[in-house]
Motif scaffolding. Structure first.
Motif, short mmCIF file in Angstrom:
data_model
loop_
_atom_site.label_atom_id
_atom_site.label_comp_id
_atom_site.label_asym_id
_atom_site.label_seq_id
_atom_site.Cartn_x
_atom_site.Cartn_y
_atom_site.Cartn_z
N LEU A 118 10.34 68.60 52.98
CA LEU A 118 10.63 69.52 54.09
C LEU A 118 10.45 70.97 53.65
CD1 LEU A 118 13.77 67.74 55.59
CD2 LEU A 118 11.48 67.87 56.61
N LEU A 119 10.89 71.27 52.41
CA LEU A 119 10.71 72.63 51.89
C LEU A 119 9.23 72.94 51.73
CD1 LEU A 119 11.98 75.21 50.78
CD2 LEU A 119 12.00 74.14 48.51
N VAL A 124 4.27 75.93 53.25
CA VAL A 124 2.87 76.03 53.68
C VAL A 124 2.73 76.67 55.06
CG1 VAL A 124 2.17 74.06 52.28
CG2 VAL A 124 2.89 73.68 54.64
N GLY A 125 3.83 76.70 55.81
CA GLY A 125 3.79 77.33 57.13
C GLY A 125 4.17 78.79 57.11
N MET A 126 4.57 79.29 55.94
CA MET A 126 4.96 80.70 55.82
C MET A 126 3.73 81.60 55.78
SD MET A 126 7.98 80.41 52.94
CE MET A 126 8.11 82.21 52.79
N PRO A 127 3.90 82.85 56.18
CA PRO A 127 2.81 83.81 56.00
C PRO A 127 2.48 83.95 54.52
CG PRO A 127 4.53 84.70 57.43
CD PRO A 127 5.08 83.44 56.83
N ASP A 128 1.25 84.32 54.24
CA ASP A 128 0.82 84.45 52.86
C ASP A 128 1.57 85.60 52.19
OD1 ASP A 128 -0.48 84.12 50.52
OD2 ASP A 128 -2.37 85.05 51.15
N ASP A 140 6.37 70.71 45.59
CA ASP A 140 5.47 69.62 45.21
C ASP A 140 5.97 68.96 43.93
OD1 ASP A 140 2.79 68.23 45.58
OD2 ASP A 140 2.58 69.01 43.55
N ALA A 141 6.44 69.76 42.98
CA ALA A 141 7.00 69.21 41.74
C ALA A 141 8.23 68.37 42.04
CB ALA A 141 7.35 70.35 40.78
N THR A 215 3.06 61.53 55.47
CA THR A 215 2.83 61.04 56.84
C THR A 215 4.08 61.20 57.70
OG1 THR A 215 1.21 59.43 56.02
CG2 THR A 215 2.13 59.06 58.22
N VAL A 216 5.22 60.82 57.12
CA VAL A 216 6.48 60.89 57.88
C VAL A 216 6.88 62.33 58.18
CG1 VAL A 216 8.97 60.42 57.76
CG2 VAL A 216 7.33 58.68 57.01
N ILE A 217 6.73 63.20 57.16
CA ILE A 217 7.12 64.60 57.33
C ILE A 217 6.10 65.37 58.16
CG2 ILE A 217 7.70 66.74 56.07
CD1 ILE A 217 9.75 64.54 55.84
N GLY A 218 4.89 64.85 58.22
CA GLY A 218 3.85 65.51 58.99
C GLY A 218 3.13 66.59 58.21
#
Length: 219
Positions: A118-119, A124-128, A140-141, A215-218
């Protein structure tokens, strides 16, 4: 050197919490089912310091990360904390409750893997910006180490959690005989690790779990 420091920084918290909360979960479950051994030893705690094993929590994961970084190749990261003391004889229903106490650790890793996923989705949805990429790498780790620890501990080999779950599910006679493997469990696990067999078994399972999680988290 800078890349190595960055790698260790990214992996430090995910590894620390994956290992220590796994052990704490065993303690919580044992207390719930009637055994206060871990509680009296001060091991039912979310304080990582109470669960750290200098070799399994720090040295081994650190060496794996350093070696992987230096040779430029990935390796299966794993480690362990000080085992939480559990007196299965004090459980309300020792044979049946053993299953839930053993399963609590891998379940904690599953919950943490979902949390890190979820984090990662948030990152990945945050602004750069300066925080997005490090957050995504740490998440990811977190997914990776929790997937490895969950699946590794579910291997049906005493004293791993999967072995204790198997003992709980087997009829009394076979359960007793299977439990006798426990003194040889770690050498067997070490042999499987050094020969690459363990990686060949866990690698596809970890990849499948990561795919299912994404897949589940989208993601």
């Amino acid at each position: 050197m800078q890349e190595l420091i960055v790698t260790l920084t990214i992996w430090a918290l995910p590894v620390l919490f994956a290992i220590t909360l796994h052990e704490a979960a065993h303690g919580y479950a044992a207390r719930h089912f009637g055994d206060r051994t871990a509680e009296l030893a001060g091991r039912i705690s979310l304080n990582p310091i109470r669960h750290i094993d200098p070799v399994g929590t720090i040295l081994v994961p650190g060496l794996i990360l350093i070696t992987s970084s230096l040779v430029g190749a990935g390796a299966m990261l794993f480690g362990w904390a000080k085992p939480v003391p559990v007196n299965f004889g004090r459980l309300k229903n020792p044979k049946a409750d053993m299953l839930w106490v053993a399963a609590a650790g891998p379940f904690a890793n599953l919950v943490m893997a979902i949390g890190w996923a979820l984090l990662f989705r948030v990152a990945v949805g945050m602004p750069d910006n300066a925080y997005a990429l490090p957050m995504a790498k740490m998440a990811d780790a977190g997914m990776q180490i929790n997937a490895v620890l969950m699946l590794l501990n579910l291997v049906p080999l005493p004293p791993l959690d999967g072995g204790r779950i198997a003992v709980s599910l087997l009829p009394p006679g076979p359960a007793y005989k299977f439990a006798q493997i426990e003194p040889y469990g770690f050498p067997i696990l070490l042999f499987l690790l050094l020969t690459g067999i363990l990686g060949d078994i866990l690698g596809p399972l970890v990849a499948l779990f990561r795919f299912a999680l994404a897949t589940v988290i989208g993601l």
